[in-house]
Write an enzyme that holds these catalytic residues in place. Structure first.
Site, PDB file in Angstrom:
ATOM      1  N   ARG A  26     -15.777  14.071  -8.439  1.00  0.00           N
ATOM      2  CA  ARG A  26     -15.273  13.273  -7.307  1.00  0.00           C
ATOM      3  C   ARG A  26     -15.644  14.010  -6.028  1.00  0.00           C
ATOM      4  O   ARG A  26     -15.123  15.095  -5.771  1.00  0.00           O
ATOM      5  CB  ARG A  26     -13.759  13.119  -7.448  1.00  0.00           C
ATOM      6  CG  ARG A  26     -13.111  12.293  -6.364  1.00  0.00           C
ATOM      7  CD  ARG A  26     -11.600  12.236  -6.560  1.00  0.00           C
ATOM      8  NE  ARG A  26     -10.973  11.403  -5.559  1.00  0.00           N
ATOM      9  CZ  ARG A  26     -10.604  11.846  -4.346  1.00  0.00           C
ATOM     10  NH1 ARG A  26     -10.804  13.088  -3.998  1.00  0.00           N
ATOM     11  NH2 ARG A  26     -10.049  11.015  -3.486  1.00  0.00           N
ATOM     12  N   LYS A  38     -12.119  20.931  -0.421  1.00  0.00           N
ATOM     13  CA  LYS A  38     -10.709  21.332  -0.467  1.00  0.00           C
ATOM     14  C   LYS A  38     -10.493  22.739   0.072  1.00  0.00           C
ATOM     15  O   LYS A  38     -11.418  23.509   0.246  1.00  0.00           O
ATOM     16  CB  LYS A  38     -10.184  21.211  -1.904  1.00  0.00           C
ATOM     17  CG  LYS A  38      -9.922  19.755  -2.260  1.00  0.00           C
ATOM     18  CD  LYS A  38      -9.225  19.591  -3.573  1.00  0.00           C
ATOM     19  CE  LYS A  38      -8.953  18.094  -3.780  1.00  0.00           C
ATOM     20  NZ  LYS A  38      -8.492  17.791  -5.134  1.00  0.00           N
TER      21      LYS A  38
HETATM   22  N1  HH2 Z   1      -7.920  14.766  -4.685  1.00  0.00           N
HETATM   23  C1  HH2 Z   1      -7.512  14.036  -3.620  1.00  0.00           C
HETATM   24  C2  HH2 Z   1      -7.176  12.687  -3.771  1.00  0.00           C
HETATM   25  N2  HH2 Z   1      -7.276  12.083  -4.975  1.00  0.00           N
HETATM   26  N3  HH2 Z   1      -7.818  12.151  -7.261  1.00  0.00           N
HETATM   27  C3  HH2 Z   1      -8.233  12.857  -8.333  1.00  0.00           C
HETATM   28  N4  HH2 Z   1      -8.341  12.266  -9.529  1.00  0.00           N
HETATM   29  N5  HH2 Z   1      -8.562  14.189  -8.246  1.00  0.00           N
HETATM   30  C4  HH2 Z   1      -8.465  14.867  -7.071  1.00  0.00           C
HETATM   31  O1  HH2 Z   1      -8.758  16.089  -7.055  1.00  0.00           O
HETATM   32  C5  HH2 Z   1      -8.033  14.161  -5.904  1.00  0.00           C
HETATM   33  C6  HH2 Z   1      -7.700  12.773  -6.043  1.00  0.00           C
HETATM   34  C7  HH2 Z   1      -7.442  14.682  -2.279  1.00  0.00           C
HETATM   35  O2  HH2 Z   1      -8.661  14.589  -1.608  1.00  0.00           O
HETATM   36  P1  HH2 Z   1      -9.082  13.466  -0.533  1.00  0.00           P
HETATM   37  O3  HH2 Z   1      -9.039  12.101  -1.110  1.00  0.00           O
HETATM   38  O4  HH2 Z   1     -10.381  13.846   0.038  1.00  0.00           O
HETATM   39  O5  HH2 Z   1      -8.027  13.631   0.623  1.00  0.00           O
HETATM   40  P2  HH2 Z   1      -6.668  12.924   1.005  1.00  0.00           P
HETATM   41  O6  HH2 Z   1      -5.716  12.991  -0.141  1.00  0.00           O
HETATM   42  O7  HH2 Z   1      -6.198  13.707   2.209  1.00  0.00           O
HETATM   43  O8  HH2 Z   1      -7.022  11.507   1.335  1.00  0.00           O
END
Ligand code: HH2
Length: 281
Positions: free
Chosen positions: A263, A228
């Site tokens: 995660r 992030k």
């Molecule tokens: N962060 C993201 C998405 N889902 N769910 C939980 N529970 N906690 C988090 O910190 C979280 C989440 C964002 O990260 P990512 O899935 O890598 O990216 P994107 O939203 O751009 O797909």
């Protein structure tokens, strides 16, 4: 350490005596660090899932909508179309399948066909009908996450008087809404939502105070800091895909403070680091 040692997650009861690794599979063309990599074909997504499991993932988290700051709107039908072929295959595997969605409509499709063990909701079941839907599916695990604002505006000047107290209060309240609807608290884990309507200072405060968050809510915590912006800000690495070292350091900081689930995108790096760190305590 969390008081609760089991996460009831659909077909599985996940032991939380030590941190569990949730490997991320984004089926999105626009996710901030791996957008487009696994959305091209079901085969590419499944090959990635296989790899994450070989590397030591305990849970797979599949997402069909990017929630990065400023992400474009995705209609629920499009989100479901992205998820469907992959979750249909994964449901045959012996691994807890978590689906990262905030839409009741998508949850209904998944749960109606038994295609998810866990609903990971960045909106903490705030979408209309979500709590009742989950209450009617007795064993499904749930991650309730805190977010200030919405992905399209959440990084426009986030403000708190007391970030730790406010996030803990919100999560506690959402957990109470779930238990009042008849859900067993063993189905619930909570997530402070790093980067979701938070400045770097807010994220740092939350990380430093995870034990208080845990104590105030009384439920296990899931932590998502992988690749992030806060990792980029602290390490100076602008390329999200190259933030593995900083991400591992942050994952260990969370694990050291009692996080129950991590995660992550980089499963092997996190698992190796955790094994070494744990053995040397
Ligand atoms: N962060 C993201 C998405 N889902 N769910 C939980 N529970 N906690 C988090 O910190 C979280 C989440 C964002 O990260 P990512 O899935 O890598 O990216 P994107 O939203 O751009 O797909």
């Amino acid at each position: 350490m969390t008081a609760q040692t089991i996460w009831q997650a659909g077909r599985f009861q996940i032991g939380l005596d030590e941190p569990k690794i949730m490997g991320i599979i984004n089926l999105t063309p626009d996710s901030f660090s791996d957008g487009g990599t696994y959305s091209r074909s079901t085969a590419a997504a499944l090959a990635h899932a296989e790899r994450l499991l070989q590397e030591g993932a305990d849970i797979l988290d599949i997402g069909g909508e990017s929630t990065r700051p400023g992400a474009a709107y995705v209609p629920p039908e499009e989100e479901w179309a992205r998820l469907q072929p992959v979750v249909r295959e994964l449901a045959k595997w012996k691994v807890p399948v978590s689906v990262d969605t905030r839409r009741t409509e998508v949850m209904r499709c998944l749960l109606g066909e038994g295609l998810a063990d866990i609903i990971n909701d960045v909106a903490a079941l705030e979408d209309e009908g979500a709590v009742d839907l989950l209450a009617s599916h007795a064993d499904i695990g749930i991650c309730l996450m805190h977010m200030q604002g919405l992905p399209e505006n959440m990084q426009n000047n986030p403000r708190y008087e007391d970030v730790v107290g406010e996030v803990a209060g919100y999560l506690k309240n959402r957990a109470e809404v779930c238990t009042a609807a008849g859900m067993d608290s063993r189905r619930l884990v909570l997530d402070p939502g790093f980067g979701f309507g938070k400045t770097l200072q807010h994220n740092i405060q939350l990380m430093r105070h995870l034990p208080e968050l845990q104590a105030q809510t009384g439920l296990p915590l899931l932590i998502g800091v992988s690749r992030k912006r806060m990792i980029g800000e602290l390490s100076g690495e602008a390329d999200a895909g190259a933030r593995v070292y900083g991400s591992v350091a942050a994952a260990l900081a969370a694990a050291a403070r009692g996080a129950a689930v991590l995660r992550v995108h980089d499963v092997k790096a996190t698992v190796d680091a955790w094994r070494v760190w744990r053995a040397l305590q």
